[in-house]
Design an enzyme around this catalytic site. Sequence first.
Site, short mmCIF file in Angstrom:
data_model
loop_
_atom_site.label_atom_id
_atom_site.label_comp_id
_atom_site.label_asym_id
_atom_site.label_seq_id
_atom_site.Cartn_x
_atom_site.Cartn_y
_atom_site.Cartn_z
N SER A 87 33.58 47.34 45.21
CA SER A 87 34.03 46.12 44.55
C SER A 87 32.89 45.10 44.49
O SER A 87 31.86 45.37 43.89
CB SER A 87 35.28 45.59 45.25
OG SER A 87 36.01 44.72 44.42
N HIS A 237 42.70 50.45 44.37
CA HIS A 237 41.36 49.87 44.43
C HIS A 237 40.64 50.18 45.75
O HIS A 237 39.43 50.34 45.77
CB HIS A 237 41.48 48.36 44.23
CG HIS A 237 40.18 47.62 44.21
ND1 HIS A 237 39.17 47.94 43.33
CD2 HIS A 237 39.74 46.57 44.96
CE1 HIS A 237 38.13 47.11 43.55
NE2 HIS A 237 38.46 46.28 44.53
#
Length: 256
Positions: A87, A237
């Site tokens: 990320s 995620h």
Amino acid sequence: MMHLNFKKIGETGPAIVILHGVFGFLDNWLTVGKTISDHGYQVYLVDQRNHGRSPHEGSLNYETFASDLKEFLAQQGLTSPVLLGHSMGGKTVMEYAVTYPGTYETLVIADIGPKAYPIHHRKILAGLNTIKLEEIENRQQADDALAAYEPLLPVRQFLLKNLYRKDEGGFGWRFNLPLLTNEMANVGREIVSEMTIDVPTMFMRGDKSDYIQDEDWEGILKLFPNAKLETIENSGHWIQAEQPKAFVKALIDFLT
């Protein structure tokens, strides 16, 4: 000079430097880092600036993060490591790659692309800012306050790992909450470059995550023409936390 907090796991083998995402810190990667080390790698888990036990100072932008990473690699004597980022950490790796070419062996980017992203975390930031550190007496009170803004318990647990008891009493945050609140827009900004990065690069995504869409791939290949895409099943995620075995297998398969 910036001295980032880090933990090294393993004494022999190629070096892998791992950078966490926003609201994270190196402790989130300890289990996965140990597993990677067991495959014959030296693993460096790093707290990025304004996160974890690294200095809470300066600004929140990728030029600064990339410069910090360059200093860290020099301090550790690492000349051609594998760089892995999740990320926000993945964006740092991409910014570093286009700014300091020729200083790394391989890149692994977990569930983020170079494109611009909208601010994802407004409600979380609002919830974190409602927690009055000077008034709470335990972690449960912080969780109760945050639950009004974030219904998912695993997300709250992840965030509240940053809550710690200070030596002088009371609680503190492992991240720089005022800075994150003011500069979160920088976390989503696009990584741009006139040059292409030709080293082997793997982008990983969770099949239930929307951070890397099929239509993003053409843009990724313009910047990273030697990239491959690995999709991890039954994952959102947080691939490394949700599917750690599949994450490590995909990583080791790619590196070997």
